[in-house]
Design a protein around this motif. Structure first.
Motif, PDB file in Angstrom:
ATOM      1  N   TYR A   1       0.834  -1.208   0.000  1.00 38.14           N
ATOM      2  CA  TYR A   1       0.000   0.000   0.000  1.00 38.14           C
ATOM      3  C   TYR A   1       0.865   1.253   0.000  1.00 38.14           C
ATOM      4  CZ  TYR A   1      -3.426   3.466   1.565  1.00 38.14           C
ATOM      5  OH  TYR A   1      -4.211   4.586   1.666  1.00 38.14           O
ATOM      6  N   LEU A   2       1.907   1.243   0.836  1.00 40.37           N
ATOM      7  CA  LEU A   2       2.838   2.374   0.874  1.00 40.37           C
ATOM      8  C   LEU A   2       3.514   2.561  -0.487  1.00 40.37           C
ATOM      9  CD1 LEU A   2       4.308   4.593   2.449  1.00 40.37           C
ATOM     10  CD2 LEU A   2       5.975   2.864   3.166  1.00 40.37           C
ATOM     11  N   SER A   3       3.890   1.488  -1.110  1.00 43.83           N
ATOM     12  CA  SER A   3       4.521   1.556  -2.432  1.00 43.83           C
ATOM     13  C   SER A   3       3.567   2.159  -3.464  1.00 43.83           C
ATOM     14  CB  SER A   3       4.962   0.162  -2.865  1.00 43.83           C
ATOM     15  OG  SER A   3       5.501   0.198  -4.160  1.00 43.83           O
ATOM     16  N   GLN A   4       2.298   1.770  -3.410  1.00 40.51           N
ATOM     17  CA  GLN A   4       1.299   2.342  -4.320  1.00 40.51           C
ATOM     18  C   GLN A   4       1.153   3.842  -4.102  1.00 40.51           C
ATOM     19  OE1 GLN A   4      -2.261   0.157  -3.470  1.00 40.51           O
ATOM     20  NE2 GLN A   4      -1.729  -1.580  -4.799  1.00 40.51           N
ATOM     21  N   LEU A   5       1.113   4.240  -2.840  1.00 37.65           N
ATOM     22  CA  LEU A   5       0.992   5.669  -2.528  1.00 37.65           C
ATOM     23  C   LEU A   5       2.202   6.447  -3.033  1.00 37.65           C
ATOM     24  CD1 LEU A   5      -0.469   5.578   1.107  1.00 37.65           C
ATOM     25  CD2 LEU A   5      -1.676   6.144  -1.009  1.00 37.65           C
ATOM     26  N   LEU A   6       3.388   5.894  -2.857  1.00 34.04           N
ATOM     27  CA  LEU A   6       4.608   6.575  -3.316  1.00 34.04           C
ATOM     28  C   LEU A   6       4.637   6.672  -4.843  1.00 34.04           C
ATOM     29  CD1 LEU A   6       7.214   5.042  -0.842  1.00 34.04           C
ATOM     30  CD2 LEU A   6       6.334   7.386  -0.869  1.00 34.04           C
ATOM     31  N   THR A   7       4.162   5.638  -5.521  1.00 39.05           N
ATOM     32  CA  THR A   7       4.091   5.675  -6.988  1.00 39.05           C
ATOM     33  C   THR A   7       3.111   6.755  -7.438  1.00 39.05           C
ATOM     34  OG1 THR A   7       4.606   3.311  -7.117  1.00 39.05           O
ATOM     35  CG2 THR A   7       3.579   4.308  -9.044  1.00 39.05           C
ATOM     36  N   LYS A   8       1.967   6.810  -6.782  1.00 34.09           N
ATOM     37  CA  LYS A   8       0.974   7.838  -7.122  1.00 34.09           C
ATOM     38  C   LYS A   8       1.539   9.232  -6.875  1.00 34.09           C
ATOM     39  CE  LYS A   8      -3.885   8.962  -6.427  1.00 34.09           C
ATOM     40  NZ  LYS A   8      -5.127   8.606  -5.731  1.00 34.09           N
ATOM     41  N   ARG A   9       2.305   9.384  -5.795  1.00 33.09           N
ATOM     42  CA  ARG A   9       2.919  10.680  -5.481  1.00 33.09           C
ATOM     43  C   ARG A   9       3.883  11.093  -6.589  1.00 33.09           C
ATOM     44  NH1 ARG A   9       6.338  14.095  -3.179  1.00 33.09           N
ATOM     45  NH2 ARG A   9       5.762  15.247  -1.334  1.00 33.09           N
ATOM     46  N   LYS A  10       4.679  10.151  -7.071  1.00 28.02           N
ATOM     47  CA  LYS A  10       5.621  10.467  -8.153  1.00 28.02           C
ATOM     48  C   LYS A  10       4.888  10.902  -9.411  1.00 28.02           C
ATOM     49  CE  LYS A  10       9.425   7.534  -6.650  1.00 28.02           C
ATOM     50  NZ  LYS A  10      10.238   6.353  -6.929  1.00 28.02           N
ATOM     51  N   GLU A  11       3.776  10.231  -9.722  1.00 30.80           N
ATOM     52  CA  GLU A  11       2.977  10.605 -10.897  1.00 30.80           C
ATOM     53  C   GLU A  11       2.446  12.032 -10.765  1.00 30.80           C
ATOM     54  OE1 GLU A  11      -0.078   7.665 -11.275  1.00 30.80           O
ATOM     55  OE2 GLU A  11       1.336   6.070 -11.806  1.00 30.80           O
ATOM     56  N   ILE A  12       1.952  12.361  -9.588  1.00 29.07           N
ATOM     57  CA  ILE A  12       1.420  13.712  -9.361  1.00 29.07           C
ATOM     58  C   ILE A  12       2.541  14.735  -9.459  1.00 29.07           C
ATOM     59  CG2 ILE A  12       0.377  15.223  -7.623  1.00 29.07           C
ATOM     60  CD1 ILE A  12      -1.333  12.829  -6.758  1.00 29.07           C
ATOM     61  N   GLU A  13       3.706  14.405  -8.910  1.00 35.74           N
ATOM     62  CA  GLU A  13       4.841  15.333  -8.999  1.00 35.74           C
ATOM     63  C   GLU A  13       5.251  15.555 -10.452  1.00 35.74           C
ATOM     64  OE1 GLU A  13       7.674  13.417  -6.456  1.00 35.74           O
ATOM     65  OE2 GLU A  13       7.141  14.665  -4.741  1.00 35.74           O
ATOM     66  N   VAL A  14       5.232  14.509 -11.260  1.00 33.66           N
ATOM     67  CA  VAL A  14       5.562  14.649 -12.688  1.00 33.66           C
ATOM     68  C   VAL A  14       4.536  15.551 -13.369  1.00 33.66           C
ATOM     69  CG1 VAL A  14       5.642  13.401 -14.887  1.00 33.66           C
ATOM     70  CG2 VAL A  14       6.857  12.503 -12.906  1.00 33.66           C
TER      71      VAL A  14
END
Length: 136
Positions: free
Chosen positions: A109-122
């Motif tokens: 779950y944490l990994s999914q959240l971090l991936t989503k965060r990277k997408e938003i930052e991009v």
């Protein structure tokens, strides 16, 4: 008479060539001015287009920033769950297996959240780059 005509042609040939070059330069200069005017008109149209779409872009930027704030909170909570060690896990093997499964789920779950965060930052980065280019 033919000799006179040949002499005149020989004398006038460089003069005619110079006149032709001057005319060609003049035409090229006028064409360059027309091209510059067309480029100015295109830039103006692009400015109008950017101004019309900037409101949507700024709104998208705000949404991404809000999502990022919410996501950071979720990431912090998930990170705390992953980092928390339960000292009172029972002695039964099944309890250890469940605890390991829960940790694996929490990490996923944490990994999914971090991936989503990277997408938003991009996406935010792309929007900011667009705004920088549009405001030049």
């Amino acid at each position: 008479m033919i000799d006179d005509l040949t002499q005149w042609a020989t004398l006038l040939s460089p003069i005619i060539s110079v006149i032709a070059v001057i005319i060609a330069l003049r035409v090229a200069n006028n064409s360059s001015k027309d091209a510059q005017e067309q480029i100015k008109a295109i830039r103006h149209l692009l400015d109008v287009f950017v101004a019309a779409n900037n409101l949507d872009i700024v709104e998208a930027q705000r949404k991404y920033q809000q999502q990022l704030v919410e996501l950071d909170s979720q990431i912090e909570d998930a990170q705390m769950e992953v980092d928390t060690v339960y000292p009172f896990v029972g002695g039964a093997r099944i309890d250890h297996i469940r605890a390991a499964q829960e940790k694996a789920e929490q990490k996923a779950y944490l990994s999914q959240l971090l991936t989503k965060r990277k997408e938003i930052e991009v996406n935010l980065s792309l929007i900011q780059d667009y705004i920088k280019k549009a405001t030049r």
